[in-house]
Design an enzyme around this catalytic site. Structure first.
Site, PDB file in Angstrom:
ATOM      1  N   ASP A   1      -1.803   6.572   6.440  1.00 54.11           N
ATOM      2  CA  ASP A   1      -2.838   5.693   5.876  1.00 54.11           C
ATOM      3  C   ASP A   1      -3.144   4.668   6.950  1.00 54.11           C
ATOM      4  O   ASP A   1      -2.414   3.696   7.135  1.00 54.11           O
ATOM      5  CB  ASP A   1      -2.323   5.003   4.605  1.00 54.11           C
ATOM      6  CG  ASP A   1      -3.331   3.983   4.076  1.00 54.11           C
ATOM      7  OD1 ASP A   1      -4.416   3.826   4.676  1.00 54.11           O
ATOM      8  OD2 ASP A   1      -3.025   3.347   3.043  1.00 54.11           O
TER       9      ASP A   1
ATOM     10  N   TRP B   1       0.831  -1.217   0.000  1.00 51.89           N
ATOM     11  CA  TRP B   1       0.000   0.000   0.000  1.00 51.89           C
ATOM     12  C   TRP B   1       0.857   1.256   0.000  1.00 51.89           C
ATOM     13  O   TRP B   1       0.522   2.229  -0.669  1.00 51.89           O
ATOM     14  CB  TRP B   1      -0.986  -0.021   1.171  1.00 51.89           C
ATOM     15  CG  TRP B   1      -2.013  -1.093   0.993  1.00 51.89           C
ATOM     16  CD1 TRP B   1      -2.203  -2.186   1.778  1.00 51.89           C
ATOM     17  CD2 TRP B   1      -2.976  -1.205  -0.078  1.00 51.89           C
ATOM     18  NE1 TRP B   1      -3.220  -2.962   1.271  1.00 51.89           N
ATOM     19  CE2 TRP B   1      -3.711  -2.391   0.149  1.00 51.89           C
ATOM     20  CE3 TRP B   1      -3.288  -0.419  -1.197  1.00 51.89           C
ATOM     21  CZ2 TRP B   1      -4.744  -2.803  -0.707  1.00 51.89           C
ATOM     22  CZ3 TRP B   1      -4.314  -0.830  -2.043  1.00 51.89           C
ATOM     23  CH2 TRP B   1      -5.026  -2.011  -1.803  1.00 51.89           C
TER      24      TRP B   1
ATOM     25  N   LYS C   1     -12.882  -1.665   7.029  1.00 51.59           N
ATOM     26  CA  LYS C   1     -12.254  -2.584   7.973  1.00 51.59           C
ATOM     27  C   LYS C   1     -12.833  -2.347   9.375  1.00 51.59           C
ATOM     28  O   LYS C   1     -13.670  -3.130   9.819  1.00 51.59           O
ATOM     29  CB  LYS C   1     -10.731  -2.442   7.947  1.00 51.59           C
ATOM     30  CG  LYS C   1     -10.122  -2.944   6.619  1.00 51.59           C
ATOM     31  CD  LYS C   1      -9.385  -1.851   5.912  1.00 51.59           C
ATOM     32  CE  LYS C   1      -8.645  -2.104   4.639  1.00 51.59           C
ATOM     33  NZ  LYS C   1      -8.733  -3.270   3.857  1.00 51.59           N
TER      34      LYS C   1
HETATM   35  C1  LIG Z   1      -3.537   0.131   4.219  1.00 56.02           C
HETATM   36  C2  LIG Z   1      -4.460   0.225   3.062  1.00 56.02           C
HETATM   37  N1  LIG Z   1      -4.398   1.303   2.232  1.00 56.02           N
HETATM   38  C3  LIG Z   1      -5.200   1.429   1.159  1.00 56.02           C
HETATM   39  C4  LIG Z   1      -6.136   0.478   0.852  1.00 56.02           C
HETATM   40  C5  LIG Z   1      -6.992   0.681  -0.369  1.00 56.02           C
HETATM   41  O1  LIG Z   1      -8.267   1.070   0.000  1.00 56.02           O
HETATM   42  P1  LIG Z   1      -9.450   1.204  -1.060  1.00 56.02           P
HETATM   43  O2  LIG Z   1      -9.650  -0.143  -1.659  1.00 56.02           O
HETATM   44  O3  LIG Z   1     -10.628   1.630  -0.241  1.00 56.02           O
HETATM   45  O4  LIG Z   1      -9.074   2.214  -2.070  1.00 56.02           O
HETATM   46  C6  LIG Z   1      -6.248  -0.660   1.708  1.00 56.02           C
HETATM   47  C7  LIG Z   1      -7.223  -1.719   1.537  1.00 56.02           C
HETATM   48  O5  LIG Z   1      -7.979  -2.098   0.910  1.00 56.02           O
HETATM   49  C8  LIG Z   1      -5.389  -0.783   2.809  1.00 56.02           C
HETATM   50  O6  LIG Z   1      -5.451  -1.848   3.605  1.00 56.02           O
HETATM   51 MG   LIG Z   2       0.437  -2.994   3.073  1.00 55.83          MG
END
Ligand SMILES: Cc1ncc(COP(=O)(O)O)c(C=O)c1O
Ligand SMILES: [Mg+2]
Ligand SMILES: Cc1ncc(COP(=O)(O)O)c(C=O)c1O
Ligand SMILES: [Mg+2]
Ligand SMILES: [Mg+2]
Ligand SMILES: [Mg+2]
Lengths: 359, 359
Positions: free
Chosen positions: A171, A102, A195
């Site tokens: 994040d 991420w 989550k």
């Molecule tokens: C730490 C983290 N950042 C970003 C995301 C991406 O989020 P989204 O799918 O809502 O764009 C996720 C999970 O899905 C995540 O666990």
């Molecule tokens: Mg990660």
């Protein structure tokens, strides 16, 4: 069908009480004579939901008055772009600490916008730990330092913050409300709701107000934080049902005793699961002890076949969504706030039982 | 509280059957042992919902195979930027036909991206009609022509399309599924779900596949249509519950006999309401007859006080959310697919009764 135990990393298990409350109100919400799904976002009934949800989040996270709370669309993924588009100033750099997939994605989007620098990474270590932050130095002209506070895929979490004068942006998609933190240590915290907060389709952004209002001309209106802070998340139609569900989740957390009590439960659940893994002769954790996530617990055996056999064994006991992320393999148990200790105990029991069958 | 009759322009009334179905399944959806709210977007259970929803939309709107269907976040408002960012080519212009506040907002965002031209507008006429399209000519190097197919605020709708070789893009947020159209007349159709399709927080994009894949480098990944077509709306976590609700709405439309029957009902409802307005000596419609919307029906008396008195009178009869948009004033009845004829009859009855009290 009987209710199964859902270890999904997100969208993920919600408390049965919350689901039942939503169910009971789904046709007529808050005695409005209509469903929350039908409420105009400009109606009194909805504005009350929005304002109560915001207030309760402020209370539970102890968010100072100089931070704005936004409910946006586009997931944490759209934040990966909105952050540099709004906050990465000309002639400045954005620093990223890379602790998993991420943060890599966040960095990739920032690179499209301006100058970035990676001040620490644990990539060479397959992200099994958070890099040592005591060593890193940050240059003077930094717009912000970005971290992924909890790494959903790799199962690590920050327990210290980097030293910097620049605002730290977290994040915290998979960590929000799981443990107490000091919001004023951050310039901004953001999280996809799916989550610990509610259904997918809402992103919570908590942002210090001095960071707002410096976006370049020409930025799409919808991508400017100022648009949404000025209009109090009502510039356009927000994801009304998602905000309502976040409200119910927050009321549930409040009823348990707030984040302090939730953190106590989370530590208890995580300890139990990590102990079971560590004591096991067939399961092991890839993650360095000090950096282990309270929310996402990857574990493995020594063979792909045994992993697969365990996943089947667990599924037969109604323990589902335990497959690890494809980039890591093995198993992953996501044990967010909504997961009761009893369900973690069932998982640990299944692990021990499986180990017996292997002898 | 008794169920009220909700004339909101969006989020708006949903069929009671659909709400009750969602309610009955909210804790255990499709016998999965968990709620749709808890389903991983990568699970079989959710992928089935997604694929069924898409297939049913394709069937109901008769969408040709060379069009992709996307379920995105950010509302129609984010499309105002995504459209020019993806489709407005270098050295080309984007043409906008301006028929109300929403087209003005769409144009404003396009101006930030590149060259635009307004080929027709009814602004000088306070948007009481759709401009005459037989007169307009479009230059050769156009990337697209943008229209707002149904003007939610002003209560007009397109019944003819402009003549052009460029792809026509239709903001059909408040018209989608209300009447039969020929999808292949358009390059792209988009709609926020919160009127005829479901809850807020999902935007449906129907886009011809030759328009995809020409976005400039450096465009944020989340804003590129190609990202979402390649990943079939699963690049990141989609608004899962919203997609599920759209599925239920589409099944309901299908059970009625599809869009043809829904259009018949909509014409019947709209005729009744416009007749009541036209026959009334105190209410009048600001909109030119030929261009009247089937979905959003603004009407007024000659005084603000009488408007207000009527709104009170109606509210006492549980007819709510009838206040006109602040830019237009008076009243507005949004009578989307979910609104049964009987509810429009109740409104018409209240209008006649109110008129009596004024004599
Ligand atoms: C730490 C983290 N950042 C970003 C995301 C991406 O989020 P989204 O799918 O809502 O764009 C996720 C999970 O899905 C995540 O666990
Ligand atoms: Mg990660
Ligand atoms: C025609 C039209 N376009 C765009 C919008 C904006 O949609 P959203 O609020 O989902 O961004 C609306 C309504 O809300 C609308 O009626
Ligand atoms: Mg071990
Ligand atoms: Mg309009
Ligand atoms: Mg009249």
């Amino acid at each position: 069908m009987d209710r199964v135990v859902n270890f999904s990393a997100g969208p993920s298990a919600m408390p049965l009480e919350v689901l039942m409350r939503a169910q009971s109100e789904l046709v007529d919400t808050n005695h409005a004579g209509i469903s929350v799904l039908e409420m105009s976002h400009r109606s009194k009934a909805f504005e009350e939901i929005l304002s109560n949800t915001k207030q309760l989040l402020r209370k539970l996270m102890n968010i100072p008055e100089n931070y704005k709370i936004l409910f946006l669309q586009g997931g944490a993924s759209l934040q990966f772009s909105m952050i540099p588009l709004n906050l990465l100033q000309k002639d400045h750099e954005a620093a990223y600490i890379i602790t998993g997939s991420w943060s890599q994605k966040a960095l990739k989007e920032a690179k499209k916008v301006g100058q970035t620098t990676v001040t620490a990474t644990s990539e060479e270590d397959q992200f099994r730990q958070i890099p040592d932050l005591s060593q890193i130095t940050h240059s003077k002209n930094l717009s912000y330092v970005h971290i992924t506070g909890n790494n959903t895929i790799e199962g690590t979490r920050f327990t210290h913050l980097p030293k910097t004068d620049a605002p730290i942006i977290n994040d915290w998609s998979s960590g929000i409300l799981s443990e107490e933190i000091n919001v004023s240590d951050y310039g901004m915290i953001y999280a996809g709701a799916q989550k610990n907060l509610g259904p997918s389709g809402v992103t919570v952004v908590i942002i210090r107000d001095d960071l707002i209002g410096h976006a370049p001309d020409g930025l799409p209106t919808m991508l400017n934080y100022e648009t949404h802070t000025k209009a109090d998340s009502l510039y356009h139609t927000p994801p009304t049902f998602g905000i309502y569900m976040i409200g119910l989740m927050l009321e549930w957390i409040d009823s348990l005793g707030g984040v302090k009590e939730v953190e106590r439960r989370n530590r208890e659940k995580a300890s139990l699961l990590y102990e079971t893994i560590d004591q096991s002769t067939i399961f092991h954790s890839p993650v360095k002890k000090e950096d282990r996530s309270l929310m996402n617990v990857p574990f493995k055996t020594d063979s792909v076949e045994t992993d697969r056999a365990f996943l089947h064994f667990a599924a037969a006991k109604q323990l589902v969504e335990l497959k690890g992320h494809r980039s890591v393999g093995g198993m992953r148990a996501s044990i967010y706030n909504a997961m009761p200790l009893e369900h973690v105990e069932r998982l640990c029991g299944a692990m021990r039982e499986f180990e017996e069958t292997m002898k």
